[in-house]
Design an enzyme around this catalytic site. Structure first.
Site, short mmCIF file in Angstrom:
data_model
loop_
_atom_site.label_atom_id
_atom_site.label_comp_id
_atom_site.label_asym_id
_atom_site.label_seq_id
_atom_site.Cartn_x
_atom_site.Cartn_y
_atom_site.Cartn_z
N SER A 144 0.86 -1.18 0.00
CA SER A 144 0.00 0.00 0.00
C SER A 144 0.90 1.23 0.00
O SER A 144 2.08 1.14 0.39
CB SER A 144 -0.88 -0.01 1.25
OG SER A 144 -1.42 1.27 1.52
N TYR A 157 -1.69 -0.69 10.28
CA TYR A 157 -1.62 -1.16 8.89
C TYR A 157 -0.31 -0.72 8.24
O TYR A 157 0.36 -1.50 7.56
CB TYR A 157 -2.81 -0.59 8.11
CG TYR A 157 -2.94 -1.11 6.70
CD1 TYR A 157 -3.32 -2.43 6.46
CD2 TYR A 157 -2.73 -0.27 5.61
CE1 TYR A 157 -3.46 -2.90 5.16
CE2 TYR A 157 -2.88 -0.74 4.32
CZ TYR A 157 -3.24 -2.04 4.09
OH TYR A 157 -3.38 -2.51 2.80
#
Length: 286
Positions: A144, A157
């Site tokens: 990501s 995350y």
């Protein structure tokens, strides 16, 4: 595209929905042979039906990537059915929102690490001997933009996605002499279920008005990365400006991240030009 995926075997984890499903359908259109892995047998069966409707062959293997026994069974089933594995797409994972001071933060890190990083390592270690024997193959790891620049309230995350980046950089160098290529995909906010359970007020500030990428756009980038041997792909392209700023100075990276909380700036970066994340996924099945 210049590269044929016809009859090449592509194993995809987290294939039952979101990016994984889109990647499966993208490779199905290229006539690849699909091995689909995810925890939900019912959802896998649905995706397998979609793949077959496109004229491609598929094998569904319900798998929890955190279970060594289940991963071993997955790889054995793939090789038993198709004789080889040409592409591994490590897509399975989770994400949780919350600030560092939250009581659940430490547990969020552990859960995300187990599913998104250790699961990836588990599958990769089982597939690598197959690729080594073949003397060829490609591994695609889904990270990501958070894997290069963390945003507030998404620390658990981001920690794991940074780990995915480090793992991938290390892996790429270790397997280069074996004819195995490694690509890392860094999408910005994408229209998947990843953050469905987070309400809009809990979202990382830059995400609250950001228009998400489509899973199909990310899937096309995955296919292109394998075809062209790309080591790193950032989506959308304008997100590279954030990562460049962060590389030059954390202060610049933080300034850009703060600026993206303003919708007019996000629009300038072409990252806010339609529905927000929650508006986009509102019509998606839960």
């Amino acid at each position: 595209m210049g590269v044929s995926f016809a009859s090449r075997v592509v194993l995809i984890t987290g294939a039952s929905r979101g990016i994984g499903r889109a990647v499966a359908l993208a490779f199905a259109r290229e006539r690849a042979l699909l091995v689909l892995a995810a925890r939900s047998a019912e959802r896998l069966a649905q995706v397998e039906g979609e793949v077959r409707a496109l004229g491609a062959e598929a094998l569904s293997v319900p798998t929890d990537v955190t279970s060594p026994d289940e991963v071993r069974a997955l790889v054995n089933a793939a090789v038993s059915r198709f004789g080889r594995i040409d592409v591994l797409v490590n897509n399975a994972g989770i994400g949780k929102v919350g600030c560092v001071e939250s009581e659940t933060f430490e547990d969020n890190v552990r859960q995300t690490m187990r599913a998104s990083l250790f699961g990836m390592i588990n599958v990769t270690q089982r597939v690598l001997p197959v690729l080594r024997r073949q003397g060829s193959g490609a591994i695609v790891n889904m990270s990501s933009v958070m894997g290069r620049k963390a945003f507030a309230r998404f620390g658990s995350y981001a920690i794991v996605m940074h780990g995915v980046s480090a793992f991938s950089d290390n892996l790429r160098q270790e397997v280069a002499d074996g004819g195995i290529r490694v690509s890392v995909i860094y999408p910005a906010l994408t229209a998947t279920d990843l953050l469905r359970e987070a309400n809009e007020a809990e979202m990382p500030p830059p995400f609250r008005h950001m228009t998400p990428l489509s899973a199909d756009a990310v899937a096309r980038a995955v296919v292109a990365a394998v075809a062209k041997g790309k080591r790193r792909v950032v989506l959308p392209r304008m997100a590279n400006m954030l990562l460049l700023g962060e590389a030059l100075s954390p202060r610049i990276g933080d300034l850009i991240a703060t600026a993206l909380t303003k919708q007019r700036i996000a629009r300038l970066f072409r990252m806010s030009n339609g529905k927000t994340y929650h508006e986009t996924i509102a019509g998606y099945p839960g």
